[in-house]
Enzyme design. Structure first.
Site, mmCIF file in Angstrom:
data_model
loop_
_atom_site.group_PDB
_atom_site.id
_atom_site.type_symbol
_atom_site.label_atom_id
_atom_site.label_comp_id
_atom_site.label_asym_id
_atom_site.label_seq_id
_atom_site.Cartn_x
_atom_site.Cartn_y
_atom_site.Cartn_z
ATOM 1 N N ASP A 1 1.043 -1.078 0.082
ATOM 2 C CA ASP A 1 -0.112 -0.067 0.077
ATOM 3 C C ASP A 1 0.804 1.403 0.167
ATOM 4 O O ASP A 1 0.412 2.413 -0.099
ATOM 5 C CB ASP A 1 -1.083 -0.156 1.074
ATOM 6 C CG ASP A 1 -0.363 -0.144 2.525
ATOM 7 O OD1 ASP A 1 0.781 -0.282 2.433
ATOM 8 O OD2 ASP A 1 -1.187 -0.103 3.587
ATOM 9 N N GLU B 1 9.496 -3.786 10.083
ATOM 10 C CA GLU B 1 9.777 -2.552 9.694
ATOM 11 C C GLU B 1 10.323 -1.482 10.690
ATOM 12 O O GLU B 1 9.797 -1.455 11.968
ATOM 13 C CB GLU B 1 8.695 -2.018 9.092
ATOM 14 C CG GLU B 1 8.867 -0.482 8.456
ATOM 15 C CD GLU B 1 7.842 -0.252 7.425
ATOM 16 O OE1 GLU B 1 6.931 -0.514 7.143
ATOM 17 O OE2 GLU B 1 8.112 1.063 6.767
#
Ligand code: KIV
Length: 255
Positions: free
Chosen positions: A45, A181
């Site tokens: 995304d 992340e």
């Protein structure tokens, strides 16, 4: 290979060969990346920012994702195609499964969603329906507004424990791999060494996870307006593009 075989083969790479993953958003880049031997293509995304020009990923809709997943799938890559579930399309297990099914119908072979313990039942609903799921822990871009920015994770013992508990919950729910992340390098290494599925790092320092993922535009230098501090560009496509177009303009307008 089936989607399951591809996901399983990546899962088995833990402890042997690192996984090289990249984002891909369209047909030509999917073909070129696949030609170059990438293992996993994430239709992330992040496309909301680097393709559609939104300020963050919270503006991405399922319609956006379906459009780009279908484009990548037309390339019929050997690499596993993973599609992101956009924000507010997995608020319940039933909604998560319906969204995952529509991404698969568009051509995704696996899906990814962000979060730990809170998402375990949603992940279980998807994996029990036979769709491979990749998790995403650490800094979660879909929470950027709640958290007031992009902050490093895994700095304190409480944060480390929260990531570990999240990882265990989503592994139990059936994920075949987890994106880490912006987790501090020592924590990323510690957790990668102690969990049973491959971790695929971004912003965690090289070789602290079982693989790496990068946003394609960061690697190619094709989105110069925002380059994360951890990006390691291998090209300067922005300059190549501007120069080529300037030469074209000069050629066309020369009298
Ligand atoms: O959307 C995306 O590109 C991602 C990567 C940063 C892992 O989730």
């Amino acid at each position: 290979m089936t989607a399951h075989q591809k996901a399983h083969a990546l899962q088995l790479r833990k402890g042997s060969r690192p996984i090289a993953a990249l984002t891909a958003y369209d047909y030509p880049s999917a073909r070129l990346l696949d030609d170059s031997g990438v293992d996993l293509l994430l239709v992330g995304d992040s496309l909301g920012m680097v393709v559609l020009g939104f300020p963050d990923t919270t503006h991405v809709t399922l319609a956006h994702m379906l459009h780009h997943v279908a484009a990548v799938a037309r390339a019929q890559p050997r690499a596993l195609i993973v599609g992101d579930l956009p924000i507010h399309t997995y608020d319940t297990p039933a909604q998560a499964l319906a969204t995952a099914r529509s991404l698969v119908a568009a051509g995704a072979e696996a899906v990814k969603l962000e979060g730990g313990i809170r998402q375990a039942e949603k992940i279980r609903a998807i994996t029990q329906a036979g769709i491979p799921v990749m998790g995403h822990l650490g800094m979660l871009p879909q929470r950027v507004l709640e958290e007031g920015g992009y902050h490093k994770k895994g700095k304190t013992p409480a944060q480390i424990e929260a990531i570990r508990e999240g990882a265990e919950a989503i592994i139990d729910a059936g994920v075949f791999a987890i994106v880490f992340e912006s987790i501090v390098p020592e924590t990323a290494r510690l957790l990668s060494n102690s969990i049973s599925v491959p971790t695929i790092g971004i912003g965690c320092g090289l070789r602290n996870c079982d693989g790496e993922i990068a946003v394609l535009t960061d690697l190619l230098g094709s989105y110069p307006w925002f380059v994360p501090p951890f990006a390691k560009p291998e090209a300067d496509v922005a300059t190549v593009t501007r120069d080529a177009v300037a030469r074209y303009v000069a050629r066309v307008t020369a009298c």
